[in-house]
Scaffold this active site. Structure first.
Site, PDB file in Angstrom:
ATOM      1  N   TYR A 135       0.831  -1.203   0.000  1.00  0.00           N
ATOM      2  CA  TYR A 135       0.000   0.000   0.000  1.00  0.00           C
ATOM      3  C   TYR A 135       0.867   1.254   0.000  1.00  0.00           C
ATOM      4  O   TYR A 135       1.550   1.564   0.974  1.00  0.00           O
ATOM      5  CB  TYR A 135      -0.964   0.007   1.200  1.00  0.00           C
ATOM      6  N   HIS A 183       0.163 -11.973   0.572  1.00  0.00           N
ATOM      7  CA  HIS A 183      -0.882 -11.121  -0.037  1.00  0.00           C
ATOM      8  C   HIS A 183      -1.673 -11.847  -1.132  1.00  0.00           C
ATOM      9  O   HIS A 183      -2.877 -11.705  -1.223  1.00  0.00           O
ATOM     10  CB  HIS A 183      -0.216  -9.854  -0.581  1.00  0.00           C
TER      11      HIS A 183
HETATM   12  P1  NAP Z   1     -13.966  -0.606   1.205  1.00  0.00           P
HETATM   13  O1  NAP Z   1     -13.559  -0.635   2.608  1.00  0.00           O
HETATM   14  O2  NAP Z   1     -15.074  -1.494   0.748  1.00  0.00           O
HETATM   15  O3  NAP Z   1     -14.377   0.876   0.777  1.00  0.00           O
HETATM   16  C1  NAP Z   1     -13.614   2.005   1.069  1.00  0.00           C
HETATM   17  C2  NAP Z   1     -14.381   3.225   0.542  1.00  0.00           C
HETATM   18  O4  NAP Z   1     -15.615   3.331   1.251  1.00  0.00           O
HETATM   19  C3  NAP Z   1     -13.636   4.523   0.736  1.00  0.00           C
HETATM   20  O5  NAP Z   1     -13.854   5.313  -0.408  1.00  0.00           O
HETATM   21  C4  NAP Z   1     -14.309   5.137   1.943  1.00  0.00           C
HETATM   22  O6  NAP Z   1     -14.340   6.554   1.898  1.00  0.00           O
HETATM   23  C5  NAP Z   1     -15.725   4.625   1.797  1.00  0.00           C
HETATM   24  N1  NAP Z   1     -16.385   4.579   3.091  1.00  0.00           N
HETATM   25  C6  NAP Z   1     -16.074   3.818   4.159  1.00  0.00           C
HETATM   26  N2  NAP Z   1     -16.908   4.077   5.181  1.00  0.00           N
HETATM   27  C7  NAP Z   1     -17.758   5.042   4.746  1.00  0.00           C
HETATM   28  C8  NAP Z   1     -18.839   5.731   5.324  1.00  0.00           C
HETATM   29  N3  NAP Z   1     -19.225   5.486   6.588  1.00  0.00           N
HETATM   30  N4  NAP Z   1     -19.504   6.662   4.569  1.00  0.00           N
HETATM   31  C9  NAP Z   1     -19.132   6.907   3.296  1.00  0.00           C
HETATM   32  N5  NAP Z   1     -18.109   6.288   2.694  1.00  0.00           N
HETATM   33  C10 NAP Z   1     -17.428   5.359   3.405  1.00  0.00           C
HETATM   34  O7  NAP Z   1     -12.742  -0.884   0.216  1.00  0.00           O
HETATM   35  P2  NAP Z   1     -11.203  -1.257   0.344  1.00  0.00           P
HETATM   36  O8  NAP Z   1     -10.420  -0.133   0.870  1.00  0.00           O
HETATM   37  O9  NAP Z   1     -10.822  -1.853  -0.968  1.00  0.00           O
HETATM   38  O10 NAP Z   1     -11.179  -2.472   1.377  1.00  0.00           O
HETATM   39  C11 NAP Z   1     -10.955  -2.307   2.755  1.00  0.00           C
HETATM   40  C12 NAP Z   1      -9.558  -2.749   3.159  1.00  0.00           C
HETATM   41  O11 NAP Z   1      -9.331  -4.103   2.843  1.00  0.00           O
HETATM   42  C13 NAP Z   1      -8.431  -2.027   2.420  1.00  0.00           C
HETATM   43  O12 NAP Z   1      -8.270  -0.701   2.845  1.00  0.00           O
HETATM   44  C14 NAP Z   1      -7.286  -2.951   2.696  1.00  0.00           C
HETATM   45  O13 NAP Z   1      -6.797  -2.767   4.014  1.00  0.00           O
HETATM   46  C15 NAP Z   1      -7.966  -4.315   2.536  1.00  0.00           C
HETATM   47  N6  NAP Z   1      -7.852  -4.885   1.171  1.00  0.00           N
HETATM   48  C16 NAP Z   1      -7.133  -6.035   1.021  1.00  0.00           C
HETATM   49  C17 NAP Z   1      -6.988  -6.595  -0.242  1.00  0.00           C
HETATM   50  C18 NAP Z   1      -6.186  -7.855  -0.388  1.00  0.00           C
HETATM   51  O14 NAP Z   1      -5.860  -8.238  -1.525  1.00  0.00           O
HETATM   52  N7  NAP Z   1      -5.867  -8.531   0.685  1.00  0.00           N
HETATM   53  C19 NAP Z   1      -7.581  -5.996  -1.366  1.00  0.00           C
HETATM   54  C20 NAP Z   1      -8.356  -4.848  -1.174  1.00  0.00           C
HETATM   55  C21 NAP Z   1      -8.486  -4.314   0.096  1.00  0.00           C
HETATM   56  P3  NAP Z   1     -13.344   7.450   2.794  1.00  0.00           P
HETATM   57  O15 NAP Z   1     -11.990   6.920   2.542  1.00  0.00           O
HETATM   58  O16 NAP Z   1     -13.599   8.822   2.289  1.00  0.00           O
HETATM   59  O17 NAP Z   1     -13.755   7.295   4.237  1.00  0.00           O
END
Ligand code: NAP
Length: 280
Positions: A56, A114
Site C-alpha cells: 500500500y 498477499h
Molecule cells: P472498502 O472498505 O469497501 O471501501 C472504502 C471506501 O468506502 C472509501 O472510499 C471510503 O471513503 C468509503 N467509506 C467507508 N466508510 C464510509 C462511510 N461510513 N460513509 C461513506 N463512505 C465510506 O474498500 P477497500 O479499501 O478496498 O477495502 C478495505 C480494506 O481491505 C483495504 O483498505 C485494505 O486494508 C484491505 N484490502 C485487502 C486486499 C487484499 O488483496 N488482501 C484488497 C483490497 C483491500 P473514505 O476513505 O472517504 O472514508
C-alpha cells in the site's frame, strides 16, 4: 469484553469483528491529519484490528499506521502482508523486517501472504514459522486463497498453523459462501472480508437505503452489518475520516431481520455453484 461480534482466535485472543483497512491511506500529505484521526478514533472505539500491507503506497500506509498507533501498540491487532514477489524464504524475512521498521514496532499480530506468486508455498511457510519462532509475528495467514490453495497449505509441514484468510466479500461478491467460508469455519480460521462496502460502490444502493430507513441507519451500516452477521467473518472497511469510522462502528449494533435478509437475497443472490475467487 466479549460481544456477539467478537472473534476469538485459536490462542484465545478476542477481537471485534469490525476492524480498519488502510489501502490508499498515507498517500496524500493534506489528508494525513484526518487519516490519523480516523485510525485513532477507531482504536478508541474498539476497532483495534488494523490492516495494512507493504504494497500500500509502497510502505506509506504502514508508516501512517506506525504513527497512528505510537504509544498504544499493545491495544492494536496489527496485520501486514508480504508481496508475492518477496515471498521467498529469505525475501519474506527481509520484507517483514522492513514492515516492522515502517510500523515502528517489533512484532505483527498477523502476517499474511498477499496473494499467490511464483515462490512455492513451502518457502513462505518456513519463513512464517521462523518469524513466529523469533517473536516477530504472533500468527501468520494468507490472502486471496481459495479452498484448493488452502488445502495445499494444509498439506505442507506447519501449514495447518495458518490462522486467517483475507478475501473480498460483500453483498455483490458472495461467491465464497459456497465453500470457502464453510471450509474456513470447519478449520477454525476467520475470513477477513476486504472491500466490505465494495470500495464505496454500494453506498447509494436503493435496497440498502430502504433497509437503512427501517433501522434509522445508513446504507454503509447495513452493508457492514450484513458482512459481519456471520460469526466467522471480520470486516475491515477503510474509512479516512473519524466521521466515517464512527458511522461504521454503529453497524455493530444493527440486527438485520429475516425480512431484511430475504430482501437482500432476492437482489444479491447467494451462490448456487462454485465461483472463481474474486480479487480486487
Ligand atoms: P472498502 O472498505 O469497501 O471501501 C472504502 C471506501 O468506502 C472509501 O472510499 C471510503 O471513503 C468509503 N467509506 C467507508 N466508510 C464510509 C462511510 N461510513 N460513509 C461513506 N463512505 C465510506 O474498500 P477497500 O479499501 O478496498 O477495502 C478495505 C480494506 O481491505 C483495504 O483498505 C485494505 O486494508 C484491505 N484490502 C485487502 C486486499 C487484499 O488483496 N488482501 C484488497 C483490497 C483491500 P473514505 O476513505 O472517504 O472514508
Amino acid at each position: 469484553m466479549k460481544t456477539k461480534h467478537t472473534y476469538t482466535f485459536r490462542d484465545n485472543r478476542n477481537i471485534l469483528s469490525l476492524g480498519q483497512g488502510t489501502w490508499n491511506m498515507g498517500d496524500d500529505e493534506t489528508r494525513r491529519k484526518a487519516e490519523l484521526d480516523a485510525l485513532r478514533t477507531g482504536i478508541d472505539l474498539g476497532m483495534t484490528l488494523i490492516d495494512t500491507a507493504e504494497m500500500y503506497g509502497n510502505g506509506r500506509s504502514e508508516r501512517l499506521v506506525g504513527e497512528a498507533i505510537r504509544g498504544q501498540r499493545d491495544k492494536v491487532f496489527l496485520i501486514s502482508k508480504v508481496l508475492p514477489s518477496n515471498a521467498s524464504r529469505q525475501g519474506t524475512l527481509k520484507a517483514c523486517e522492513n514492515s516492522l521498521k515502517r510500523l515502528q514496532t517489533d512484532y505483527l499480530d498477523m502476517y499474511l501472504l498477499h496473494w499467490q506468486g511464483r515462490y512455492p508455498f513451502e518457502e513462505t511457510v518456513e519463513a512464517m514459522l521462523q518469524l513466529r519462532q523469533e517473536g516477530k509475528i504472533r500468527d501468520w495467514g494468507v490472502s486471496n486463497m481459495d479452498v484448493a490453495e488452502m488445502e495445499e497449505f494444509y498439506s505442507i509441514p506447519g501449514g495447518t498453523t495458518c490462522a486467517a484468510n483475507q478475501v473480498v466479500y460483500n453483498l455483490t461478491r458472495r461467491g465464497i459462501e459456497y465453500n470457502l467460508i464453510p471450509w474456513c469455519r470447519g478449520n477454525n480460521i476467520p475470513v477477513i472480508a476486504y472491500s466490505p462496502v465494495e470500495q464505496g460502490r454500494l453506498l447509494n444502493n436503493k435496497l440498502l437505503s430502504e433497509i437503512a430507513r427501517r433501522h434509522n441507519a445508513t446504507p454503509t451500516q447495513i452493508a457492514l452489518a450484513w458482512v459481519i452477521r456471520n460469526p466467522g467473518v471480520i470486516a475491515i472497511p477503510k474509512a479516512a475520516s473519524a466521521k466515517h469510522v464512527e458511522e461504521n462502528f454503529k453497524s455493530l449494533s444493527i440486527e438485520l431481520t429475516d425480512e431484511d435478509l430475504q430482501q437482500i437475497d432476492r437482489v444479491f443472490p447467494a451462490p448456487i455453484r462454485k465461483m472463481p475467487l474474486e480479487m480486487l
